[in-house]
Enzyme design. Structure first.
Site, PDB file in Angstrom:
ATOM      1  N   ASN B 213     -15.242 -52.842  12.275  1.00  0.00           N
ATOM      2  CA  ASN B 213     -14.404 -54.012  12.583  1.00  0.00           C
ATOM      3  C   ASN B 213     -15.168 -55.115  13.320  1.00  0.00           C
ATOM      4  O   ASN B 213     -14.959 -56.293  13.065  1.00  0.00           O
ATOM      5  CB  ASN B 213     -13.135 -53.601  13.333  1.00  0.00           C
ATOM      6  N   LYS B 236     -26.529 -45.657  13.365  1.00  0.00           N
ATOM      7  CA  LYS B 236     -25.913 -45.440  12.054  1.00  0.00           C
ATOM      8  C   LYS B 236     -24.713 -46.372  11.967  1.00  0.00           C
ATOM      9  O   LYS B 236     -23.670 -46.114  12.563  1.00  0.00           O
ATOM     10  CB  LYS B 236     -25.476 -43.980  11.924  1.00  0.00           C
ATOM     11  N   GLY B 289     -15.119 -45.459  16.849  1.00  0.00           N
ATOM     12  CA  GLY B 289     -14.511 -45.017  15.589  1.00  0.00           C
ATOM     13  C   GLY B 289     -13.116 -44.483  15.809  1.00  0.00           C
ATOM     14  O   GLY B 289     -12.479 -44.771  16.826  1.00  0.00           O
ATOM     15  N   SER B 290     -12.684 -43.683  14.880  1.00  0.00           N
ATOM     16  CA  SER B 290     -11.310 -43.190  14.948  1.00  0.00           C
ATOM     17  C   SER B 290     -11.231 -41.962  15.848  1.00  0.00           C
ATOM     18  O   SER B 290     -12.244 -41.364  16.209  1.00  0.00           O
ATOM     19  CB  SER B 290     -10.835 -42.813  13.545  1.00  0.00           C
ATOM     20  N   THR B 293     -12.913 -38.919  14.157  1.00  0.00           N
ATOM     21  CA  THR B 293     -14.375 -38.982  14.256  1.00  0.00           C
ATOM     22  C   THR B 293     -14.822 -38.590  15.659  1.00  0.00           C
ATOM     23  O   THR B 293     -15.752 -37.807  15.838  1.00  0.00           O
ATOM     24  CB  THR B 293     -14.866 -40.418  13.968  1.00  0.00           C
ATOM     25  N   GLU B 311     -15.425 -44.351  22.014  1.00  0.00           N
ATOM     26  CA  GLU B 311     -14.462 -45.466  22.010  1.00  0.00           C
ATOM     27  C   GLU B 311     -13.622 -45.287  20.759  1.00  0.00           C
ATOM     28  O   GLU B 311     -14.071 -45.607  19.662  1.00  0.00           O
ATOM     29  CB  GLU B 311     -15.202 -46.803  21.936  1.00  0.00           C
ATOM     30  N   CYS B 345      -9.258 -51.973  17.724  1.00  0.00           N
ATOM     31  CA  CYS B 345      -8.783 -50.732  18.363  1.00  0.00           C
ATOM     32  C   CYS B 345      -7.862 -51.017  19.542  1.00  0.00           C
ATOM     33  O   CYS B 345      -6.983 -50.229  19.845  1.00  0.00           O
ATOM     34  CB  CYS B 345      -9.967 -49.897  18.813  1.00  0.00           C
ATOM     35  N   GLU B 455      -1.691 -45.071  15.209  1.00  0.00           N
ATOM     36  CA  GLU B 455      -2.519 -46.254  15.005  1.00  0.00           C
ATOM     37  C   GLU B 455      -2.577 -46.587  13.512  1.00  0.00           C
ATOM     38  O   GLU B 455      -2.946 -45.760  12.691  1.00  0.00           O
ATOM     39  CB  GLU B 455      -3.942 -45.996  15.527  1.00  0.00           C
ATOM     40  N   GLU B 532     -18.245 -48.711  27.974  1.00  0.00           N
ATOM     41  CA  GLU B 532     -19.301 -49.582  27.483  1.00  0.00           C
ATOM     42  C   GLU B 532     -19.242 -50.845  28.331  1.00  0.00           C
ATOM     43  O   GLU B 532     -18.275 -51.086  29.040  1.00  0.00           O
ATOM     44  CB  GLU B 532     -19.081 -49.898  25.999  1.00  0.00           C
TER      45      GLU B 532
END
Lengths: 501, 561
Positions: B213, B236, B289-290, B293, B311, B345, B455, B532
């Site tokens: 995103n 990645k 990510g989700s 994940t 996150e 998110c 979500e 972060e």
């Protein structure tokens, strides 16, 4: 170099040079005695004009309210410009201070880092949230001070000006600087570079002139919010008195008399090289110059004879000659001071191990220059003037000790407390002794090393406050405490409320 | 109920303005990019986007390899607005991953020991300047790859990414204190002859797993602090948006970053899993990510005790009180739901509105959306609503998921469609076009439905009403997630009270999604863990060593023996 310089005020250079009949002073090349240029001597009106420009700039918010990231970018750009012009400015510095060109180039190579570092600090500057008791939010903001005055010396004109201007600007202040009348040109160049990099008009101003007139008028201005000074201890006392009257804070980096402690377990060869550098670079004209060798009796002869050999081998001469290792003294007045103190040592019973006067064999072209040979004085005792007073020249005194306690007591037996060095291979002793020396800056197995991140400033009569690092940036801000009452109900003191503070 | 009906009848579905744009596809020049700029960027596009290891694209590592067409080795990366192919993307083989990790590991040994913090700061500063010089190209790749409207990429994605690099450059250059030192430390025997200081040291090879995103910003939120601390990073990017990560690695190299300090390996989720699972040399994993994940990474990391920063998802509540400035509340709700094509998110996908202002709120919301939504090709400057992401292996998968939520909500009597709800898919005949979902608003009578709990990660806002502050807070906090929360109110006491009571890593008062790089961005609850941004990221990419130094002798009497 131009033939005549004026002030740098509100983004305009050479202020005052177009007016008839303005008093000027000469900037001299101390190695030859020739006049390099004339500079307008600042009057009280000039100071008022510069402070007024700085105040208007500050209040406009053009700099003080600019996002710190943007201020940092401008400072980074100034650093890049300064780096490009290092060679030119090194030449100006060498011509006006008498220091060797090689030395100036090496020193100036790192000066742009001060601008970059201060920009980095501005980006990371944060307030805090305090553990205020009760239903309160209490947070602390840091704001710039306003117009700040900076008085800079002649020994490292550009380095010290940059060291002061960088945190002041990074924090959002506006600056009026009074460089030393002996070497003001590099500082004017710095103001130009900052302006080219994007520092708005009025944010950086330079007023030239003599300390007792121009410097005094600046320090006494009630519009000035802080004074930052590097100079002699007597000047420091005068400036602090003026600041005290106006209730303004001072950062003062004053004189020094750095002790150099050499223990018997030191690596003697490294120590000799390091001490010679500490004592004789810049012709000893630095506030942290290695001034008092305090050496273990058992190795004294070895260390001293090594130093004497080293000192005798130093090539003194024309600062612009690439072979020259040591140039002249910066001015006649300073040379007289050095001579007077060495004479006092002779009278008090010290022995001249080398030097002690004008070096021999100087080129004819330097006959009017103010030179003094690297000098080492033996048999110096703590009661002698040369052990107690700042010489600010290429003169090292030698005193010996027998125990660690004695070494420390000799080191601390002095009004000054700026720099100190410890030479030893014992890791335990190195730290133990360093912790006990009353000096703001202590090197272990080195001398003179400086970094924009590392606080720099003295104890005792060497001054107050620090340059470099967070301490310098914080000292260019003021904190504002904000307390928010979050309780659902107010309190009614006169209706029986109990919480006062 | 009457009001809802009225609103429903007033809305008219306008077909997204993409039809004619589709005919020209990727290679059309849009107003923001000149033809020559676009040609220049496209000319740099390799036929196969490969891993970038040790400052070279990996084909150059083994010149004997030909670019084969084996489907096991690449997938097709498409532009979400058109479905047109941008390039093939390599799926790294085991030996590629071995080589990448080896490169990161050997670079770590010199980067961590031979550079100072200040020098690493200079490298990052140079990298930031290089990114800035190529900002427009990065905008192009980021936008065309992600489908995010170009105007949002230009004003947010790229500058935020560059700002992150500059910020960590500044921290490394001196504004972050590297350690503590204390005065003399007492011995057991009472002597005080030792002192202590700390060293802040890097962790080793760090793995960054990116999201699609905000591809470049999430990358730089990981890369910049990791590198500042002396780590090397193997990154990645999401398989849906691999373009800018690869390009930025090249720019870092051009700016002088030593080989192996930043390696980029494209690939699908299983590449990320293989890196986490099979390489004990990797000491840290940071994922955006989700939830799924994140849980997978956390479990796999545990086997070699890799540190993790996660996150993950969110279902963030926005509480709008009676005393709020209504116009501002409407704007915040729109921005916090529909910016970035609704794919954020921390979006405020649960909007709780005080019952007394619900009617006004919805009316203004609908009227604002009607006036302002411009759907279409995301490279068009006027577009503010582009397509959903188009994952490579199953291009419709994300769309199907978002549409599924909308369709089920439409069937649910407890939900009323207030605005939007329409979708558009690529043309069945040509296969061209993107997956578009109109900004969609449901009013929900209960929190107990999937649209309010789960979500969606698409432009779907759920609006609920509340009566009291206590009720609103308790409903806001009743979620497994805890990423963002917000309050619209003019009551200072309430604002501060709720800032404390809301259980979320980010609380916005009278605004949404403002996240300055200096401040932590981090999750509570099952939105993940670890911050972060700010100095907090430095903590998460470094370890602290206590060094105690004896200055005297240790006597027998100082011991117990």
């Amino acid at each position: 170099m131009k033939s005549c310089y004026g002030h740098f005020i509100d983004g305009v250079d050479d202020v005052g040079t177009l007016e008839d009949g303005r008093a000027t002073f000469d900037v001299e090349n101390p190695a030859t005695g020739e006049t390099l240029c004339r500079v307008i001597a600042g009057t009280e009106e000039d100071v008022i004009m510069a402070v007024g420009a700085a105040k208007r700039a500050f209040e406009s918010g053009i700099w003080s309210e600019m996002h710190p990231r943007d201020r940092a970018r401008i400072l980074n750009k100034a650093a890049a410009l300064l780096r490009e012009r290092t060679d030119d400015i090194a030449m100006i510095e060498s011509l006006s201070t008498g220091r060797s060109l090689k030395e100036m180039k090496a020193q100036l190579g790192r000066v742009p880092e001060w601008l970059e570092h201060a920009g980095a600090l501005a980006v990371g500057l944060e307030g805090s949230v305090t553990p205020f008791v009760g239903p309160f939010l209490s947070y602390v903001r840091r704001k710039p001070l306003g117009v700040v005055a900076q008085i800079t010396p002649w020994n490292h004109p550009l380095l010290i000006a940059t060291k002061k201007v960088a945190p002041a600007l990074a924090a959002g202040n506006c600056v009026v600087m009074k460089p030393s009348e002996i070497a003001p040109i590099a500082v004017m160049e710095l103001a130009q570079i900052l302006t080219e990099a994007g520092v708005p008009p009025g944010v950086i101003n330079v007023v030239n002139g003599m300390g007792p007139a121009t410097g005094k008028a600046l320090c006494e201005s009630s519009e000035v919010s802080k004074i930052d000074l590097t100079g002699g201890t007597q000047t420091g006392r005068a400036v602090c008195a003026a600041a005290g009257y106006n209730l303004k804070p001072v950062t003062a980096e004053l004189g020094g008399k750095a002790p150099v402690l050499v223990f018997e377990d030191a690596d003697v060869e490294r120590a000799i090289n390091g001490i010679a550098f500490g004592a004789f670079v810049a012709s000893g004209q630095t506030c942290i110059s290695a001034a008092r060798l305090i050496v273990a009796e058992s190795i004294m002869d070895q260390v001293v004879s090594g130093l004497v050999n080293k000192a005798k081998g130093i090539v003194v001469g024309d600062p612009l000659d690439p072979h020259t290792q040591m140039g002249s003294i910066a001015c006649k007045r300073q040379l007289d001071h050095i001579e007077a103190l060495v004479d006092s040592a002779r009278e008090e019973g010290a022995s001249i191990l080398c030097g002690g006067g004008r070096p021999e064999g100087l080129d004819q072209s330097l006959s009017a220059g103010h030179f003094y040979a690297p000098t080492i004085l033996g048999n110096v005792t703590p009661n002698m003037r040369v052990f107690q007073e700042e010489i600010f020249g290429p003169v090292l005194t030698v005193t010996c000790f027998r125990t660690e306690e004695e070494a420390l007591s000799l080191a601390n037996d002095c009004e000054f407390g700026l720099g100190a060095a410890v030479w030893t291979s014992s890791v335990a002793r190195a730290h133990r002794v360093a912790h006990k020396i009353e000096a703001g800056i202590v090197w272990i197995n080195d001398h003179h090393k400086n970094d924009p991140a590392s606080p720099w400033g003295g104890f005792k009569d060497s001054g107050m406050g620090k340059e470099n690092g967070w301490e310098s940036l914080h000292a260019y801000t003021k904190t504002q405490s904000i307390m928010v009452n979050l309780s659902d109900t107010g309190s009614d003191w006169f209706g029986g409320g109990t919480r006062y503070s | 109920m009457a009001i809802r009906q009225v609103i429903r009848h007033r809305q008219s579905w306008k077909r997204p303005r993409q039809t004619n744009l589709l005919q020209t596809g990727v290679h059309r020049s849009f107003s923001y990019f000149s033809k020559s700029e676009e040609e220049e960027y496209l000319s740099k596009l390799p036929p196969l986007l490969t891993a970038y290891i040790g400052n070279v694209g990996i084909q150059q590592h083994h010149s004997g390899d030909s670019i084969d067409n084996d489907n096991d080795y690449y997938f097709v990366n498409r532009a979400p607005s058109t479905g047109r192919k941008l390039c093939n993307v390599q799926i790294p083989r085991k030996q590629d991953l071995d080589r990448a990790v080896e490169s990161s590991q050997s670079a770590f040994e010199s980067w961590s020991t031979k550079t100072s913090w200040a020098e690493r700061g200079e490298f990052l500063e140079a990298a930031a300047s290089m990114m800035e010089n190529h900002a427009k190209e990065l905008e192009y790749w980021e936008a065309i790859d992600s489908g995010v409207p170009i105007e949002q990429v230009r004003s947010s994605h790229i500058p935020c990414a560059i700002e992150a690099v500059r910020y960590y450059a500044a921290l490394a250059r001196g504004s972050f204190s590297l350690g503590q030192s204390i005065m003399d430390t007492p011995h057991a025997g009472g002597h005080r002859d030792s002192f202590s200081f700390t060293r802040r040291e890097p962790l080793g090879v760090c793995l960054g797993i990116g999201s699609w995103n905000y591809p470049l910003m999430t990358m730089m939120w990981k890369v910049a602090p990791a590198l500042a601390c002396g780590n090397t990073m193997l990154y990645k990017p999401s398989e849906s948006t691999p373009m800018t990560a690869r390009r930025v690695a090249e720019l870092f190299a051009e700016a002088g970053m030593p080989p192996g300090v930043l390696n980029v390996v494209p690939g699908m989720g299983d590449t990320a899993v293989a890196l986490v699972k099979d390489y004990p040399q990797i000491r840290k994993v940071s994922v955006t990510g989700s939830l799924g994940t994140g849980m997978n990474v956390a479990q796999q990391s545990a086997a070699t005790l890799k540190r993790t920063t996660l996150e993950l998802g969110g279902k963030s509540p926005l509480l709008i009180f009676e005393d709020a400035t209504l116009e501002s509340a409407v704007n915040v709700a729109i921005m916090g739901n529909f910016a970035n094509n609704g794919q954020v998110c921390s979006n405020c996908t649960r909007v709780y509105v005080h019952k007394n202002i619900l009617h006004d709120f919805l009316e203004r919301l609908v009227s604002r959306l009607k006036q302002s939504v411009v759907m279409g090709h995301n490279m068009e400057q006027s577009t503010n609503m582009g397509p959903l992401i188009m994952p490579p292996l199953s291009p419709s998968s994300h769309f199907d998921r978002v549409k599924g939520f909308i369709d089920r909500a439409k069937q649910d009597p407890r939900a009323t469609l207030i605005y939007g709800g329409n979708t558009m898919e690529p043309s069945p005949s040509s296969g061209e076009g993107g997956y578009f979902v109109e900004p969609t608003v449901f009013q929900c009578d209960t929190d107990d439905m999937e649209l309010v709990r789960e979500e969606v990660f698409g432009p779907v806002m759920a609006v609920m009403s509340f009566e009291s502050e206590e009720e609103a807070v308790s409903r806001a906090n009743a979620s497994i997630y805890g990423l963002g929360a917000g309050v619209m109110t003019n009551d200072a006491k309430r604002a501060h009270r709720l800032a404390k009571q809301l259980i979320a890593g980010n609380v916005w008062i009278n605004n949404w999604n403002l996240s300055p790089i200096e401040m932590p961005f981090g999750p509570f609850k099952m939105s993940g863990y670890g911050n972060e941004c700010g100095v907090h990221a430095i903590e998460n990419y470094s370890q602290v060593k206590h060094v105690n130094f004896e200055m005297g002798e240790v006597a027998a009497s100082d011991t117990y023996f």
